[in-house]
Design a protein around this motif. Structure first.
Motif: not given
Length: 178
Positions: A90-107
């Motif tokens: 399992p992984y904590d999707e909410n914590k993943w959504a706060e990580m720096v890679d979620y600021t990368f361009p959508l592409e």
């Protein structure tokens, strides 16, 4: 859950499933990157902060989550088909959504989704050649305490893509800006 939280209906783990329905779901998984690209085609940078509900993820987080989640599903599919692994990591999707890679361009995530879905679709279509043996293989999910079969995984991720596409569309049509 309320419609304000999940724009599509809740996933039904116990829904009866035919081989035809599973094939249709594999095709949904295969076609998902094209649908996502169409939805994102007219999104401007200022739209990326739009949310579909207060406290929900914004459009950028949803797209990056789709890449993470579908990559995990691809890996889980490989575990079911190729290894004797008996448990899902399992992984904590909410914590993943706060990580720096979620600021990368959508592409970056859209390209990931395209590649993962091309390979994943091939695996799933190949598994459907031996449905009696392949579709019933399971992994245990420690958080939900559920045994997840390949059949369940196919149905879940066909739903999952539609679920998040509807959230993006809802955010575009009725944006919540926090």
């Amino acid at each position: 859950m309320e419609t304000t939280q999940i724009p599509t209906s809740k996933f039904d783990w116990d829904a009866p499933t035919s081989l035809d329905q599973l094939l249709n779901d594999v095709l949904k998984i295969q076609q998902f990157p094209d649908l996502l690209a169409k939805v994102l085609r007219n999104i401007q940078d200022e739209h990326l902060a739009y949310k579909y509900r207060k406290g929900g993820w914004n459009i950028a987080q949803i797209v990056h989550h789709l890449a993470d989640s579908h990559l995990n599903a691809f890996i889980r599919t490989k575990h079911i088909l190729a290894q004797d692994t008996d448990s899902i990591q399992p992984y904590d999707e909410n914590k993943w959504a706060e990580m720096v890679d979620y600021t990368f361009p959508l592409e970056s995530s859209v390209i990931m989704i395209l590649g993962v879905h091309q390979r994943w679709s091939l695996l799933l279509l190949d598994a459907l050649k031996n449905p009696v043996t392949e579709l019933v293989k399971t992994l245990s999910h420690p958080e939900s305490k559920r045994n997840v079969s390949l059949s369940d995984l196919i149905r879940l991720y066909a739903w999952h893509g539609e679920h998040h596409l509807s959230q993006i569309l809802q955010a575009m049509n009725n944006p919540v800006i926090e």
